[in-house]
Design an enzyme around this catalytic site. Structure first.
Site, PDB file in Angstrom:
ATOM      1  N   HIS A   1       1.992  -7.392 -10.135  1.00 45.96           N
ATOM      2  CA  HIS A   1       0.991  -8.074  -9.303  1.00 45.96           C
ATOM      3  C   HIS A   1       0.406  -9.298  -9.995  1.00 45.96           C
ATOM      4  O   HIS A   1       0.107 -10.302  -9.339  1.00 45.96           O
ATOM      5  CB  HIS A   1      -0.117  -7.089  -8.897  1.00 45.96           C
ATOM      6  CG  HIS A   1       0.352  -6.064  -7.902  1.00 45.96           C
ATOM      7  ND1 HIS A   1      -0.339  -4.894  -7.626  1.00 45.96           N
ATOM      8  CD2 HIS A   1       1.454  -6.034  -7.105  1.00 45.96           C
ATOM      9  CE1 HIS A   1       0.322  -4.203  -6.712  1.00 45.96           C
ATOM     10  NE2 HIS A   1       1.410  -4.866  -6.388  1.00 45.96           N
TER      11      HIS A   1
ATOM     12  N   HIS B   1       9.629  -4.564   0.674  1.00 44.62           N
ATOM     13  CA  HIS B   1       9.053  -3.211   0.597  1.00 44.62           C
ATOM     14  C   HIS B   1       7.543  -3.365   0.415  1.00 44.62           C
ATOM     15  O   HIS B   1       7.044  -3.383  -0.720  1.00 44.62           O
ATOM     16  CB  HIS B   1       9.642  -2.441  -0.586  1.00 44.62           C
ATOM     17  CG  HIS B   1      11.114  -2.183  -0.473  1.00 44.62           C
ATOM     18  ND1 HIS B   1      12.054  -3.166  -0.620  1.00 44.62           N
ATOM     19  CD2 HIS B   1      11.808  -1.028  -0.228  1.00 44.62           C
ATOM     20  CE1 HIS B   1      13.264  -2.642  -0.465  1.00 44.62           C
ATOM     21  NE2 HIS B   1      13.145  -1.350  -0.231  1.00 44.62           N
TER      22      HIS B   1
ATOM     23  N   SER C   1       0.566  -5.739  -2.913  1.00 48.13           N
ATOM     24  CA  SER C   1       1.157  -7.082  -2.931  1.00 48.13           C
ATOM     25  C   SER C   1       0.932  -7.860  -1.625  1.00 48.13           C
ATOM     26  O   SER C   1       0.686  -9.072  -1.683  1.00 48.13           O
ATOM     27  CB  SER C   1       2.645  -6.993  -3.275  1.00 48.13           C
ATOM     28  OG  SER C   1       3.279  -5.965  -2.554  1.00 48.13           O
TER      29      SER C   1
ATOM     30  N   GLU D   1       8.141  -3.017   6.181  1.00 48.70           N
ATOM     31  CA  GLU D   1       7.792  -1.667   5.713  1.00 48.70           C
ATOM     32  C   GLU D   1       8.432  -0.679   6.679  1.00 48.70           C
ATOM     33  O   GLU D   1       8.153  -0.703   7.870  1.00 48.70           O
ATOM     34  CB  GLU D   1       6.268  -1.499   5.636  1.00 48.70           C
ATOM     35  CG  GLU D   1       5.781  -0.093   5.335  1.00 48.70           C
ATOM     36  CD  GLU D   1       6.398   0.572   4.092  1.00 48.70           C
ATOM     37  OE1 GLU D   1       6.345  -0.016   3.004  1.00 48.70           O
ATOM     38  OE2 GLU D   1       6.958   1.691   4.232  1.00 48.70           O
TER      39      GLU D   1
ATOM     40  N   ASP E   1      14.056  -2.058   8.028  1.00 55.88           N
ATOM     41  CA  ASP E   1      14.594  -2.027   6.667  1.00 55.88           C
ATOM     42  C   ASP E   1      14.368  -3.401   6.006  1.00 55.88           C
ATOM     43  O   ASP E   1      14.678  -4.442   6.600  1.00 55.88           O
ATOM     44  CB  ASP E   1      16.084  -1.703   6.719  1.00 55.88           C
ATOM     45  CG  ASP E   1      16.712  -1.801   5.347  1.00 55.88           C
ATOM     46  OD1 ASP E   1      16.477  -0.899   4.531  1.00 55.88           O
ATOM     47  OD2 ASP E   1      17.397  -2.809   5.068  1.00 55.88           O
ATOM     48  N   GLY E   2      13.843  -3.372   4.798  1.00 53.88           N
ATOM     49  CA  GLY E   2      13.443  -4.609   4.141  1.00 53.88           C
ATOM     50  C   GLY E   2      14.593  -5.537   3.815  1.00 53.88           C
ATOM     51  O   GLY E   2      14.483  -6.759   3.980  1.00 53.88           O
TER      52      GLY E   2
ATOM     53  N   ASP F   1      10.384  -5.022  -4.075  1.00 50.90           N
ATOM     54  CA  ASP F   1       9.680  -3.981  -4.832  1.00 50.90           C
ATOM     55  C   ASP F   1      10.028  -2.602  -4.272  1.00 50.90           C
ATOM     56  O   ASP F   1       9.169  -1.887  -3.745  1.00 50.90           O
ATOM     57  CB  ASP F   1       8.168  -4.253  -4.720  1.00 50.90           C
ATOM     58  CG  ASP F   1       7.332  -3.314  -5.571  1.00 50.90           C
ATOM     59  OD1 ASP F   1       7.866  -2.753  -6.548  1.00 50.90           O
ATOM     60  OD2 ASP F   1       6.130  -3.147  -5.251  1.00 50.90           O
TER      61      ASP F   1
HETATM   62  N1  SAM Z   1       5.080  -3.758  -2.793  1.00 51.12           N
HETATM   63  C1  SAM Z   1       3.996  -2.797  -2.656  1.00 51.12           C
HETATM   64  C2  SAM Z   1       2.838  -3.231  -3.532  1.00 51.12           C
HETATM   65  O1  SAM Z   1       3.096  -3.747  -4.623  1.00 51.12           O
HETATM   66  O2  SAM Z   1       1.697  -3.075  -3.104  1.00 51.12           O
HETATM   67  C3  SAM Z   1       4.437  -1.400  -2.999  1.00 51.12           C
HETATM   68  C4  SAM Z   1       5.693  -0.960  -2.313  1.00 51.12           C
HETATM   69  S1  SAM Z   1       6.222   0.665  -2.703  1.00 51.12           S
HETATM   70  C5  SAM Z   1       6.788   0.507  -4.339  1.00 51.12           C
HETATM   71  C6  SAM Z   1       7.715   0.784  -1.774  1.00 51.12           C
HETATM   72  C7  SAM Z   1       7.526   0.865  -0.277  1.00 51.12           C
HETATM   73  O3  SAM Z   1       8.801   0.662   0.337  1.00 51.12           O
HETATM   74  C8  SAM Z   1       7.013   2.183   0.247  1.00 51.12           C
HETATM   75  O4  SAM Z   1       5.860   1.963   1.027  1.00 51.12           O
HETATM   76  C9  SAM Z   1       8.155   2.709   1.140  1.00 51.12           C
HETATM   77  O5  SAM Z   1       7.705   3.375   2.321  1.00 51.12           O
HETATM   78  C10 SAM Z   1       8.865   1.442   1.518  1.00 51.12           C
HETATM   79  N2  SAM Z   1      10.294   1.564   1.847  1.00 51.12           N
HETATM   80  C11 SAM Z   1      11.196   2.488   1.407  1.00 51.12           C
HETATM   81  N3  SAM Z   1      12.429   2.174   1.871  1.00 51.12           N
HETATM   82  C12 SAM Z   1      12.303   1.028   2.577  1.00 51.12           C
HETATM   83  C13 SAM Z   1      13.224   0.185   3.255  1.00 51.12           C
HETATM   84  N4  SAM Z   1      14.539   0.477   3.297  1.00 51.12           N
HETATM   85  N5  SAM Z   1      12.763  -0.927   3.861  1.00 51.12           N
HETATM   86  C14 SAM Z   1      11.421  -1.234   3.833  1.00 51.12           C
HETATM   87  N6  SAM Z   1      10.508  -0.471   3.207  1.00 51.12           N
HETATM   88  C15 SAM Z   1      10.941   0.638   2.585  1.00 51.12           C
END
Ligand code: SAM
Length: 261
Positions: A19, A42, A99, A117, A141-142, A162
């Site tokens: 961050h 993500h 983030s 997300e 999907d991200g 992330d």
């Molecule tokens: N980037 C965030 C932050 O720094 O505040 C934290 C993200 S956390 C490490 C990962 C997130 O990715 C989770 O909320 C999870 O639900 C989501 N996630 C998991 N697989 C995913 C995908 N294929 N596409 C998008 N989001 C996904």
């Protein structure tokens, strides 16, 4: 699948690392008057409560941002500190910006923010936590979503990756995504976070990205002081198309994260 919840880990040492780097890079990109696009693969829920049972259960924020704040390790004018202060002014002293909220608080209204997300509950929470006319929240999907929108308008911009790395395949998927994204949007600044694990799962990701001949490429790893006996013993960041001067931003983020504990 999708059992990971960042509420357990918000404000941990790896969060301080990624961050602080992200906020500084975004602030650096806003030094030019031209608008930019910010995309996140993500996003998580956008804002966290460090007094919530999930955060208290692991105590990770205590070793992370809470220790860094106690040690006054991060200057008040640093963009990461400004984002924390902005978030706390509005939501109370235990609030912590994820983030997406760091990006919203650091960027300008003319900048476009696209957040992916996949988890339905996290997506709903994200929509509630981070909203503005220039914020677009997607429940998809991200990797697929960011590639579908690339290259965006404006073309200047940064993508933050992330993943939760819940399954082994995510390491290769992240490498594959970085390569594809760079082909579709060559000028994008790309910031990827990965965990440094006892089990060494990250080593293949690091080797493959190092060999990918990406421009203005930096990869940095830090080791946490007093790491847990098993699990994450450090934190890694990869930067592609490093903006001029950004190495200093990474140096500072590393110092804050290692001072944290
Ligand atoms: N980037 C965030 C932050 O720094 O505040 C934290 C993200 S956390 C490490 C990962 C997130 O990715 C989770 O909320 C999870 O639900 C989501 N996630 C998991 N697989 C995913 C995908 N294929 N596409 C998008 N989001 C996904």
């Amino acid at each position: 699948m999708l059992s990971y919840q960042h509420a357990y880990h918000a404000g941990c040492r790896a969060d301080v690392h990624k961050h602080a780097a992200l906020a500084a890079l975004l602030a650096r990109l806003t030094e030019k008057p031209k608008p930019l696009s910010y995309m996140e693969t993500h996003a998580g829920r956008g804002r966290y409560d460090l007094h919530a049972p999930e955060a208290l259960k692991t105590g990770e924020a205590k070793q992370g941002i809470e220790a860094a704040l106690k040690a006054k390790a991060i200057p008040a004018e640093h963009p990461y500190m400004r984002a924390i202060a902005g978030c706390r002014a509005r939501h109370g002293g235990a609030a912590y910006p994820g983030s997406p909220e760091i990006a919203r608080l650091t960027l300008r209204l003319e900048d476009q923010i696209h957040l992916m997300e996949l988890h339905p509950q996290e997506h709903e929470a994200l929509k509630r936590a981070v909203h503005a006319d220039n914020v677009h929240v997607h429940n998809r999907d991200g990797f697929e979503g960011v590639l579908a929108l690339s290259p965006p308008q404006p073309r200047r911009g940064l993508v933050f990756i992330d993943p939760s790395y819940e399954i082994k395949a995510e390491y290769d998927a992240a490498v594959d995504f970085v390569r594809k994204l760079h082909r579709k949007w060559p000028e994008a600044v790309i910031l990827l976070w990965y965990p440094v694990l006892d089990a060494g799962l990250h080593a293949g990701l690091a080797e493959k990205l190092d060999a990918a001949a990406l421009p203005k490429y930096l990869r940095r790893e830090i080791a946490f002081p007093n790491p847990p006996e098993r699990g994450m013993r450090g934190s890694g960041l990869v930067l592609v198309n490093e903006p001029f001067g950004a190495a200093a931003d990474l140096d500072a983020a590393e110092a804050y994260a290692t001072r944290a504990s």
